[in-house]
Design a protein around this motif. Structure first.
Motif, PDB file in Angstrom:
ATOM      1  N   TRP A  81      20.002  77.542  46.691  1.00 22.27           N
ATOM      2  CA  TRP A  81      18.814  77.257  46.249  1.00 22.27           C
ATOM      3  C   TRP A  81      17.587  77.426  45.439  1.00 22.27           C
ATOM      4  O   TRP A  81      16.851  76.735  44.681  1.00 22.27           O
ATOM      5  CB  TRP A  81      18.575  75.913  46.770  1.00 22.27           C
ATOM      6  CG  TRP A  81      17.878  76.065  47.866  1.00 22.27           C
ATOM      7  CD1 TRP A  81      18.211  76.174  48.982  1.00 22.27           C
ATOM      8  CD2 TRP A  81      16.316  75.798  48.196  1.00 22.27           C
ATOM      9  NE1 TRP A  81      17.184  76.415  50.435  1.00 22.27           N
ATOM     10  CE2 TRP A  81      15.828  75.806  49.451  1.00 22.27           C
ATOM     11  CE3 TRP A  81      15.501  74.745  47.217  1.00 22.27           C
ATOM     12  CZ2 TRP A  81      13.896  75.274  49.445  1.00 22.27           C
ATOM     13  CZ3 TRP A  81      14.333  74.908  46.763  1.00 22.27           C
ATOM     14  CH2 TRP A  81      13.897  74.869  48.606  1.00 22.27           C
ATOM     15  N   ARG A  82      17.044  79.103  46.240  1.00 27.00           N
ATOM     16  CA  ARG A  82      15.783  79.280  45.445  1.00 27.00           C
ATOM     17  C   ARG A  82      16.223  80.105  44.080  1.00 27.00           C
ATOM     18  O   ARG A  82      15.324  80.125  43.429  1.00 27.00           O
ATOM     19  CB  ARG A  82      15.317  79.607  47.088  1.00 27.00           C
ATOM     20  CG  ARG A  82      14.510  78.482  47.955  1.00 27.00           C
ATOM     21  CD  ARG A  82      14.213  79.808  49.306  1.00 27.00           C
ATOM     22  NE  ARG A  82      13.934  78.862  50.382  1.00 27.00           N
ATOM     23  CZ  ARG A  82      13.242  79.048  50.768  1.00 27.00           C
ATOM     24  NH1 ARG A  82      12.276  78.558  50.147  1.00 27.00           N
ATOM     25  NH2 ARG A  82      12.480  77.493  52.160  1.00 27.00           N
ATOM     26  N   ALA A  83      16.923  80.759  44.433  1.00 24.60           N
ATOM     27  CA  ALA A  83      16.718  81.025  44.058  1.00 24.60           C
ATOM     28  C   ALA A  83      17.392  80.665  42.124  1.00 24.60           C
ATOM     29  O   ALA A  83      17.200  80.867  41.284  1.00 24.60           O
ATOM     30  CB  ALA A  83      18.742  82.913  43.576  1.00 24.60           C
ATOM     31  N   SER A  84      18.629  79.812  42.179  1.00 25.03           N
ATOM     32  CA  SER A  84      18.736  79.212  41.081  1.00 25.03           C
ATOM     33  C   SER A  84      17.468  78.163  40.910  1.00 25.03           C
ATOM     34  O   SER A  84      17.816  77.929  39.635  1.00 25.03           O
ATOM     35  CB  SER A  84      20.034  77.596  41.647  1.00 25.03           C
ATOM     36  OG  SER A  84      20.963  78.209  42.102  1.00 25.03           O
ATOM     37  N   LEU A 131      15.517  64.893  47.907  1.00 19.65           N
ATOM     38  CA  LEU A 131      17.259  64.101  47.956  1.00 19.65           C
ATOM     39  C   LEU A 131      18.197  64.992  48.475  1.00 19.65           C
ATOM     40  O   LEU A 131      19.152  64.523  49.194  1.00 19.65           O
ATOM     41  CB  LEU A 131      17.666  63.093  46.788  1.00 19.65           C
ATOM     42  CG  LEU A 131      16.646  61.464  46.314  1.00 19.65           C
ATOM     43  CD1 LEU A 131      16.705  61.762  45.268  1.00 19.65           C
ATOM     44  CD2 LEU A 131      17.122  60.816  47.439  1.00 19.65           C
ATOM     45  N   ILE A 132      18.464  66.110  47.811  1.00 14.67           N
ATOM     46  CA  ILE A 132      19.517  66.986  47.327  1.00 14.67           C
ATOM     47  C   ILE A 132      19.090  68.023  49.273  1.00 14.67           C
ATOM     48  O   ILE A 132      20.453  68.417  50.275  1.00 14.67           O
ATOM     49  CB  ILE A 132      19.734  68.294  46.922  1.00 14.67           C
ATOM     50  CG1 ILE A 132      20.246  66.954  45.391  1.00 14.67           C
ATOM     51  CG2 ILE A 132      21.310  68.971  46.974  1.00 14.67           C
ATOM     52  CD1 ILE A 132      20.894  67.344  43.922  1.00 14.67           C
ATOM     53  N   PHE A 133      18.352  68.757  49.182  1.00 12.31           N
ATOM     54  CA  PHE A 133      17.531  69.561  50.295  1.00 12.31           C
ATOM     55  C   PHE A 133      17.152  69.367  51.286  1.00 12.31           C
ATOM     56  O   PHE A 133      16.881  70.266  51.561  1.00 12.31           O
ATOM     57  CB  PHE A 133      17.401  70.792  49.656  1.00 12.31           C
ATOM     58  CG  PHE A 133      18.834  71.656  49.002  1.00 12.31           C
ATOM     59  CD1 PHE A 133      20.115  72.351  49.069  1.00 12.31           C
ATOM     60  CD2 PHE A 133      18.952  71.117  47.191  1.00 12.31           C
ATOM     61  CE1 PHE A 133      20.840  72.495  48.177  1.00 12.31           C
ATOM     62  CE2 PHE A 133      19.954  72.604  46.750  1.00 12.31           C
ATOM     63  CZ  PHE A 133      20.350  72.347  47.324  1.00 12.31           C
ATOM     64  N   ALA A 186       8.250  82.876  48.037  1.00  9.95           N
ATOM     65  CA  ALA A 186       8.111  83.604  49.645  1.00  9.95           C
ATOM     66  C   ALA A 186       9.480  83.215  50.279  1.00  9.95           C
ATOM     67  O   ALA A 186       9.881  83.691  51.521  1.00  9.95           O
ATOM     68  CB  ALA A 186       7.167  82.755  50.386  1.00  9.95           C
ATOM     69  N   GLY A 187      10.217  81.835  50.769  1.00 10.85           N
ATOM     70  CA  GLY A 187      10.974  81.750  51.373  1.00 10.85           C
ATOM     71  C   GLY A 187      12.191  83.107  50.704  1.00 10.85           C
ATOM     72  O   GLY A 187      13.564  82.919  51.251  1.00 10.85           O
ATOM     73  N   ARG A 198      22.118  82.120  53.396  1.00  8.77           N
ATOM     74  CA  ARG A 198      23.015  82.277  52.466  1.00  8.77           C
ATOM     75  C   ARG A 198      22.467  81.083  51.590  1.00  8.77           C
ATOM     76  O   ARG A 198      21.530  81.830  49.838  1.00  8.77           O
ATOM     77  CB  ARG A 198      24.440  83.072  52.456  1.00  8.77           C
ATOM     78  CG  ARG A 198      24.407  84.345  52.303  1.00  8.77           C
ATOM     79  CD  ARG A 198      26.134  84.069  52.531  1.00  8.77           C
ATOM     80  NE  ARG A 198      25.993  85.399  53.101  1.00  8.77           N
ATOM     81  CZ  ARG A 198      26.982  86.847  52.834  1.00  8.77           C
ATOM     82  NH1 ARG A 198      27.367  85.882  51.361  1.00  8.77           N
ATOM     83  NH2 ARG A 198      27.166  87.682  52.925  1.00  8.77           N
ATOM     84  N   GLN A 199      22.447  80.267  52.260  1.00  7.64           N
ATOM     85  CA  GLN A 199      22.390  78.292  50.958  1.00  7.64           C
ATOM     86  C   GLN A 199      20.894  78.421  50.762  1.00  7.64           C
ATOM     87  O   GLN A 199      20.367  78.200  49.679  1.00  7.64           O
ATOM     88  CB  GLN A 199      22.879  77.758  52.435  1.00  7.64           C
ATOM     89  CG  GLN A 199      23.050  76.182  51.153  1.00  7.64           C
ATOM     90  CD  GLN A 199      23.080  74.759  52.040  1.00  7.64           C
ATOM     91  OE1 GLN A 199      23.481  75.012  53.327  1.00  7.64           O
ATOM     92  NE2 GLN A 199      23.526  74.216  51.561  1.00  7.64           N
ATOM     93  N   ASP A 200      20.257  78.868  52.103  1.00  5.78           N
ATOM     94  CA  ASP A 200      18.450  78.877  51.194  1.00  5.78           C
ATOM     95  C   ASP A 200      17.913  79.948  50.002  1.00  5.78           C
ATOM     96  O   ASP A 200      17.805  78.989  49.211  1.00  5.78           O
ATOM     97  CB  ASP A 200      17.818  78.996  52.634  1.00  5.78           C
ATOM     98  CG  ASP A 200      16.518  79.434  52.856  1.00  5.78           C
ATOM     99  OD1 ASP A 200      15.577  77.648  51.655  1.00  5.78           O
ATOM    100  OD2 ASP A 200      15.717  79.890  52.549  1.00  5.78           O
ATOM    101  N   PHE A 201      19.061  81.373  50.449  1.00  5.45           N
ATOM    102  CA  PHE A 201      18.537  81.497  49.449  1.00  5.45           C
ATOM    103  C   PHE A 201      19.916  80.857  47.878  1.00  5.45           C
ATOM    104  O   PHE A 201      18.695  81.532  46.826  1.00  5.45           O
ATOM    105  CB  PHE A 201      19.392  83.428  49.246  1.00  5.45           C
ATOM    106  CG  PHE A 201      19.300  84.304  48.279  1.00  5.45           C
ATOM    107  CD1 PHE A 201      17.678  85.021  48.086  1.00  5.45           C
ATOM    108  CD2 PHE A 201      20.210  84.707  47.966  1.00  5.45           C
ATOM    109  CE1 PHE A 201      17.441  86.123  47.300  1.00  5.45           C
ATOM    110  CE2 PHE A 201      20.413  85.672  46.461  1.00  5.45           C
ATOM    111  CZ  PHE A 201      19.097  85.820  45.793  1.00  5.45           C
TER     112      PHE A 201
END
Length: 144
Positions: free
Chosen positions: A53-56, A27-29, A40-41, A48-51
């Motif tokens: 949410w993945r790191a979180s 829903l969010i992303f 992998a991502g 930076r935004q992709d990094f």
């Protein structure tokens, strides 16, 4: 011999939390919660935004046991009834399967099945019986 403990309420709660997390991520992303794809991502993020949410998400997966420890005063019990060599071999086999199957069990089995993805349905119909057969052979034929 390792005894499998049947925990229906804990299993149901975990399943509900995984489903809720997968739904919120979509829903969010607009992203599928496949653990290996997320990792992998993280190694090769698109932005930076992709990094972020993945790191979180991965930080939440890793810190979950610490939160349980803070709430209940002890770490969750984890029993691994196989040797280190078996864990390494299993990890390599899973890595090969993830690569050739274009995703992992969480991506295909949880998110892909929920989206009625034909590729995920076929993948799940293959990996589940293979998993059952592998566990049977390891536990009852080889005696591991």
């Amino acid at each position: 011999m390792f005894e499998t403990v049947f925990t229906p309420w804990l299993s149901l709660s975990g399943g509900v939390l995984i489903g809720l997390a997968a739904t919120l991520l979509m829903l969010i992303f607009g992203r599928v919660m496949g653990a290996t794809g997320i990792l992998a991502g993280l190694l090769y993020p698109a932005s930076r935004q992709d990094f972020a949410w993945r790191a979180s998400l991965l930080a939440g997966m890793v810190t979950g046991p610490a939160i349980v420890w803070l709430l209940f005063g002890e770490m969750p019990a984890v029993q691994v009834p196989v040797s280190t060599g078996a864990l390494v071999a299993g990890g390599l086999i899973v890595g090969v399967g993830v690569t050739f199957g274009a995703g992992c069990t969480s991506g295909h089995g949880v998110c892909g099945m929920a989206r009625l993805s034909p590729r995920s349905i076929v993948a799940t119909l293959i990996f589940m019986p293979v998993t059952f057969a592998t566990v049977f052979v390891i536990r009852h034929v080889i005696g591991g």
